[in-house]
Scaffold this active site. Structure first.
Site, PDB file in Angstrom:
ATOM      1  N   GLU A 116      32.401  38.610  43.075  1.00 43.78           N
ATOM      2  CA  GLU A 116      33.065  37.368  43.467  1.00 43.78           C
ATOM      3  C   GLU A 116      32.053  36.234  43.632  1.00 43.78           C
ATOM      4  O   GLU A 116      32.316  35.097  43.207  1.00 43.78           O
ATOM      5  CB  GLU A 116      33.837  37.595  44.769  1.00 43.78           C
ATOM      6  N   GLU A 136      36.667  48.155  44.867  1.00 48.05           N
ATOM      7  CA  GLU A 136      36.956  48.434  46.274  1.00 48.05           C
ATOM      8  C   GLU A 136      38.330  49.050  46.509  1.00 48.05           C
ATOM      9  O   GLU A 136      38.557  49.711  47.525  1.00 48.05           O
ATOM     10  CB  GLU A 136      36.776  47.176  47.131  1.00 48.05           C
TER      11      GLU A 136
END
Length: 272
Positions: A116, A136
């Site tokens: 990100e 994740e």
């Protein structure tokens, strides 16, 4: 005195910010993130800087947020998660909203919160050994700063975020996630050439151009999406699942390596 995780070097209007926590593959601890935020503020205010380069170490740009630290701190409730994730989103969006172009230089792992952070850069150049993704979901978490739909579109974003798959540099290039792939030996030279070309433009023009580009994405709903996802992510991370409970227990009792090994074992039979 806390250890220094962010190194800054300047050359010809370019500020190089290097994330340097090699023993943890540049996992984003609260201290590291605080230091990076301060460096970003410094270079943003420094009128001698026209372009910022954000890079990691040879083995990793960053593997994401420091899970072991989160477990140690005992983060569990939605309120606790919202507070912590707000800081995480704030750092990524600080890169996104910097008034100067940010060129990301990626080698090795670029995963989860690290991915990100990289996606928030204006331009991404990667070495051919780079790996991108947000795995994740495989231990019961999810994306924190939801930028991926704006970079690669709905269908591939759905696939990557539902499966937790990672992609290599050439695939990332074909998806439009990054701008260019080079060898590890060529990466610094290629990034420097790009930064020098950008730095030829007057700083005022760069600032207004970036503002216009960012506002285009904000008009498409990028900031609203990020803020909405922050609220959902706090609930998601506090939600109970057997898999998440086992993962957290293994991190606390046997370490992050054991927890990740168990996670990967579950997916070995279905990964290509």
């Amino acid at each position: 005195m806390s250890r220094t995780f962010i190194e800054r070097t300047d050359s010809d209007g370019i500020a190089w910010l290097t994330i340097n926590r090699p023993e943890k593959l540049n996992a984003l601890s609260t201290t590291l993130m605080s230091q990076l935020s301060k460096k970003l503020t410094e270079v943003d205010r420094d009128d001698s800087v026209k372009v910022v380069v954000l890079r990691g170490i040879d083995k990793a740009f960053s593997v994401g947020y420091d899970i072991a630290e989160e477990v140690e701190l005992g983060v569990s409730t939605a309120e606790q998660w919202h507070s912590g994730l707000t800081n995480n989103v704030g750092l990524t969006m600080q890169v996104w909203g910097l008034s100067k172009p940010v060129v990301g230089a990626v080698t090795g792992f670029c995963l989860a919160g690290g991915c990100e952070l990289a996606m928030a850069c204006d331009i991404l150049i990667a070495s051919d050994d780079a790996k991108f993704g947000e795995p994740e979901i495989r231990f019961g978490s999810g994306p924190v700063t939801l930028l991926m739909p704006f970079l690669i579109g709905q269908k591939k974003t759905n696939e990557l975020l539902y499966t937790g798959d990672t992609v290599d540099a050439q695939t990332a290039l074909s998806l439009g996630l990054i701008n260019r792939v080079v060898t590890s030996e060529e990466l610094t030279e290629t990034v420097e050439a790009m930064a020098r070309k950008i730095a030829l433009t007057p700083l005022t023009i760069l600032r207004f151009t970036k503002r216009a580009l960012n506002r285009a994405y904000e008009a498409m709903g990028l900031k609203d999406t990020v803020n909405s996802n922050l609220d959902i992510a706090a609930v998601l991370n506090s939600a109970y699942s057997v898999e998440r409970e086992e993962f957290t227990r293994l991190v606390a009792s046997k370490g992050l390596g054991a927890a990740l090994a168990r996670r990967d074992e579950r997916y070995n039979s279905v990964d290509n």
